[in-house]
Each structure stands twice: as C-alpha cells, then as structure tokens.
Design a protein around this motif. Structure first.
Motif, PDB file in Angstrom:
ATOM      1  N   ILE A 229      44.515  40.471  40.335  1.00  0.00           N
ATOM      2  CA  ILE A 229      43.367  39.569  40.207  1.00  0.00           C
ATOM      3  C   ILE A 229      42.132  40.298  40.724  1.00  0.00           C
ATOM      4  O   ILE A 229      42.103  40.743  41.868  1.00  0.00           O
ATOM      5  CB  ILE A 229      43.579  38.255  40.989  1.00  0.00           C
ATOM      6  N   PRO A 230      41.091  40.432  39.880  1.00  0.00           N
ATOM      7  CA  PRO A 230      39.883  41.127  40.325  1.00  0.00           C
ATOM      8  C   PRO A 230      39.085  40.262  41.297  1.00  0.00           C
ATOM      9  O   PRO A 230      39.235  39.042  41.331  1.00  0.00           O
ATOM     10  CB  PRO A 230      39.099  41.336  39.023  1.00  0.00           C
ATOM     11  N   GLY A 231      38.224  40.913  42.084  1.00  0.00           N
ATOM     12  CA  GLY A 231      37.334  40.173  42.969  1.00  0.00           C
ATOM     13  C   GLY A 231      37.750  40.266  44.417  1.00  0.00           C
ATOM     14  O   GLY A 231      38.622  41.052  44.794  1.00  0.00           O
ATOM     15  N   SER A 232      37.100  39.436  45.232  1.00  0.00           N
ATOM     16  CA  SER A 232      37.388  39.464  46.661  1.00  0.00           C
ATOM     17  C   SER A 232      37.326  38.059  47.243  1.00  0.00           C
ATOM     18  O   SER A 232      36.665  37.170  46.708  1.00  0.00           O
ATOM     19  CB  SER A 232      36.387  40.368  47.381  1.00  0.00           C
ATOM     20  N   LEU A 233      38.035  37.882  48.354  1.00  0.00           N
ATOM     21  CA  LEU A 233      38.054  36.612  49.067  1.00  0.00           C
ATOM     22  C   LEU A 233      37.423  36.797  50.434  1.00  0.00           C
ATOM     23  O   LEU A 233      37.422  37.891  50.993  1.00  0.00           O
ATOM     24  CB  LEU A 233      39.496  36.114  49.242  1.00  0.00           C
ATOM     25  N   GLY A 234      36.908  35.727  50.962  1.00  0.00           N
ATOM     26  CA  GLY A 234      36.341  35.730  52.302  1.00  0.00           C
ATOM     27  C   GLY A 234      36.240  34.302  52.789  1.00  0.00           C
ATOM     28  O   GLY A 234      36.805  33.386  52.183  1.00  0.00           O
ATOM     29  N   PHE A 235      35.538  34.103  53.888  1.00  0.00           N
ATOM     30  CA  PHE A 235      35.349  32.771  54.465  1.00  0.00           C
ATOM     31  C   PHE A 235      33.873  32.450  54.583  1.00  0.00           C
ATOM     32  O   PHE A 235      33.048  33.355  54.768  1.00  0.00           O
ATOM     33  CB  PHE A 235      35.936  32.687  55.878  1.00  0.00           C
ATOM     34  N   THR A 236      33.552  31.191  54.514  1.00  0.00           N
ATOM     35  CA  THR A 236      32.257  30.677  54.926  1.00  0.00           C
ATOM     36  C   THR A 236      32.542  29.551  55.909  1.00  0.00           C
ATOM     37  O   THR A 236      33.555  28.859  55.772  1.00  0.00           O
ATOM     38  CB  THR A 236      31.415  30.165  53.734  1.00  0.00           C
TER      39      THR A 236
ATOM     40  N   GLY B  31      28.730  18.185  35.155  1.00  0.00           N
ATOM     41  CA  GLY B  31      28.088  19.424  34.736  1.00  0.00           C
ATOM     42  C   GLY B  31      27.879  20.396  35.890  1.00  0.00           C
ATOM     43  O   GLY B  31      27.102  21.342  35.777  1.00  0.00           O
ATOM     44  N   LYS B  32      28.605  20.158  37.017  1.00  0.00           N
ATOM     45  CA  LYS B  32      28.405  20.977  38.217  1.00  0.00           C
ATOM     46  C   LYS B  32      29.684  21.554  38.798  1.00  0.00           C
ATOM     47  O   LYS B  32      29.634  22.388  39.690  1.00  0.00           O
ATOM     48  CB  LYS B  32      27.719  20.134  39.297  1.00  0.00           C
ATOM     49  N   TRP B  33      30.833  21.088  38.330  1.00  0.00           N
ATOM     50  CA  TRP B  33      32.114  21.519  38.890  1.00  0.00           C
ATOM     51  C   TRP B  33      32.919  22.215  37.801  1.00  0.00           C
ATOM     52  O   TRP B  33      33.103  21.666  36.714  1.00  0.00           O
ATOM     53  CB  TRP B  33      32.891  20.311  39.419  1.00  0.00           C
ATOM     54  N   PHE B  34      33.409  23.413  38.123  1.00  0.00           N
ATOM     55  CA  PHE B  34      34.116  24.191  37.117  1.00  0.00           C
ATOM     56  C   PHE B  34      35.293  24.950  37.726  1.00  0.00           C
ATOM     57  O   PHE B  34      35.225  25.393  38.876  1.00  0.00           O
ATOM     58  CB  PHE B  34      33.158  25.201  36.466  1.00  0.00           C
ATOM     59  N   VAL B  35      36.349  25.102  36.914  1.00  0.00           N
ATOM     60  CA  VAL B  35      37.445  25.982  37.306  1.00  0.00           C
ATOM     61  C   VAL B  35      36.867  27.388  37.379  1.00  0.00           C
ATOM     62  O   VAL B  35      35.786  27.654  36.838  1.00  0.00           O
ATOM     63  CB  VAL B  35      38.628  25.926  36.303  1.00  0.00           C
ATOM     64  N   VAL B  36      37.583  28.290  38.024  1.00  0.00           N
ATOM     65  CA  VAL B  36      37.100  29.659  38.160  1.00  0.00           C
ATOM     66  C   VAL B  36      38.002  30.585  37.355  1.00  0.00           C
ATOM     67  O   VAL B  36      39.212  30.625  37.564  1.00  0.00           O
ATOM     68  CB  VAL B  36      37.080  30.098  39.647  1.00  0.00           C
TER      69      VAL B  36
ATOM     70  N   PHE C 259      33.788  37.466  37.273  1.00  0.00           N
ATOM     71  CA  PHE C 259      34.222  37.234  38.647  1.00  0.00           C
ATOM     72  C   PHE C 259      33.747  35.906  39.221  1.00  0.00           C
ATOM     73  O   PHE C 259      33.208  35.836  40.297  1.00  0.00           O
ATOM     74  CB  PHE C 259      33.790  38.369  39.572  1.00  0.00           C
ATOM     75  N   GLY C 260      33.939  34.848  38.502  1.00  0.00           N
ATOM     76  CA  GLY C 260      33.672  33.537  39.073  1.00  0.00           C
ATOM     77  C   GLY C 260      32.629  32.718  38.352  1.00  0.00           C
ATOM     78  O   GLY C 260      32.262  31.656  38.801  1.00  0.00           O
TER      79      GLY C 260
ATOM     80  N   ASN D 192      34.474  35.812  45.613  1.00  0.00           N
ATOM     81  CA  ASN D 192      33.259  36.526  45.229  1.00  0.00           C
ATOM     82  C   ASN D 192      32.001  35.820  45.736  1.00  0.00           C
ATOM     83  O   ASN D 192      31.016  35.680  45.016  1.00  0.00           O
ATOM     84  CB  ASN D 192      33.194  36.729  43.723  1.00  0.00           C
ATOM     85  N   GLY D 193      32.057  35.364  46.966  1.00  0.00           N
ATOM     86  CA  GLY D 193      30.896  34.758  47.601  1.00  0.00           C
ATOM     87  C   GLY D 193      30.656  33.301  47.272  1.00  0.00           C
ATOM     88  O   GLY D 193      29.646  32.735  47.686  1.00  0.00           O
ATOM     89  N   HIS D 194      31.574  32.649  46.545  1.00  0.00           N
ATOM     90  CA  HIS D 194      31.415  31.248  46.167  1.00  0.00           C
ATOM     91  C   HIS D 194      32.509  30.405  46.826  1.00  0.00           C
ATOM     92  O   HIS D 194      33.698  30.693  46.640  1.00  0.00           O
ATOM     93  CB  HIS D 194      31.500  31.074  44.648  1.00  0.00           C
ATOM     94  N   PRO D 195      32.139  29.359  47.569  1.00  0.00           N
ATOM     95  CA  PRO D 195      33.151  28.482  48.180  1.00  0.00           C
ATOM     96  C   PRO D 195      34.071  27.869  47.112  1.00  0.00           C
ATOM     97  O   PRO D 195      33.633  27.556  46.002  1.00  0.00           O
ATOM     98  CB  PRO D 195      32.314  27.399  48.866  1.00  0.00           C
TER      99      PRO D 195
END
Length: 173
Positions: free
Chosen positions: A110-117, A152-157, A163-164, A129-132
């Motif tokens: 799976i491409p991309g990266s994970l992190g925390f906010t 119109g604001k919520w989407f699967v990734v 990358f998101g 990729n920087g998105h919660p």
C-alpha cells in the motif's frame, strides 16, 4: 406544614437511595457502559480494530479502498484543515476518529504513509498521507461504505488515487 416536611423527607430518601445505587454499581455509570468496539457498542462509539495495520479492500463500485485490519471502511473529511480534524462533538459521534493502541502500519504494497494527529479532545487520530481517518457510525459491518459521498464531504480513501484524493461517488443508476 407537616405535608412539606414529609415531602422533603421523601425527596431526601429518594436522592440518598439513588446516590447509594450509583456508588455501589447497581446503576451503570458511563465508563461502565458497553465497551467501545464490542458488537453492542452504541452508535457513534469508536470501533477498535484487532490490529494497528491499515489494509485495503476491493469494492466493486469504488475500487481499492482503505480499511482497518477488520475490513471496516476508513473515510476522509474534505473539511479537515491539513492534518487538523474539524469533525468534533456531534460530528465525531457520527464519524468516529480512527485510532489504534500503538504505531499504525500499512499492509505491504500500500503506497503512502501513516501518522498521528492530536485532536482537540486529546485523542491521537491516525492520518493517511496527512489526512485524518474516520469510521462512519452507519457502517454496521465490515465492507459497508454507507458514508461514501455523504454531504459531498465524506469519501472513502483510494490509496492509488493520488494517495488519498477522495473517490467520486458512483453515478446513480
């Protein structure tokens, strides 16, 4: 006058009894309610994934989408400002943040990266990729995608789509 005295005693007894029941555990307290992530968890409760690995699933209409380790769909909110979650209070009840007990990881390939906010309430939310990332409370089982396109604001990734970048909702047929 005796009536007022009697009413006051009855109220005192009822309050004392209620406090005794709460203190003794006979009445469930909020922290004793059904554990989050259990099948009986209240709507809006954050599910708990069986591991901290983010994986994907192929959806026939939406393509490859991010899921938790148990196959529950993960979403992105387009109103978030960079890595800061804008979904709080009632919003977070309908769209619980995706959290894990330890360092999140992506399944191989799976491409991309994970992190925390860190959210305003102090909860550490997983980001892709920087998105919660979020769950949707109306997704009742793994594989559900009921949150796709909501408002119109919520989407699967879709990890392969820039990358998101939100995946477009399928055309109504």
């Amino acid at each position: 006058m005796r009536e007022g005295w009697l009413r006051g005693r009855v109220v005192l007894v009822v309050v004392t009894l209620a406090l005794t029941m709460v203190g003794s555990g006979l009445v469930a307290r909020a922290q004793d309610a059904t554990p989050v992530g259990s099948p009986e968890a209240a709507p809006g409760a954050t599910p708990i994934a069986s591991s901290s690995t983010v994986t994907t699933r192929d959806d026939p209409k939406l393509g490859t989408i991010l899921t938790d380790s148990d196959g529950r769909t993960l979403y992105r909110f387009t109103q978030d400002i960079s890595s800061q979650s804008m979904c709080v209070d009632q919003c977070a009840q309908a769209w619980p943040p995706f959290t894990v007990p330890d360092t999140p990881s992506l399944a191989p390939g799976i491409p991309g990266s994970l992190g925390f906010t860190t959210r305003a309430d102090g909860v550490k939310q997983v980001m892709y990729n920087g998105h919660p990332l979020y769950y949707y409370a109306k997704d009742t089982k793994p594989g559900d995608t009921n949150g796709q396109g909501v408002g119109g604001k919520w989407f699967v990734v879709n990890p392969a789509s820039m990358f998101g970048t939100p995946v477009a909702s399928p055309a109504a047929g």
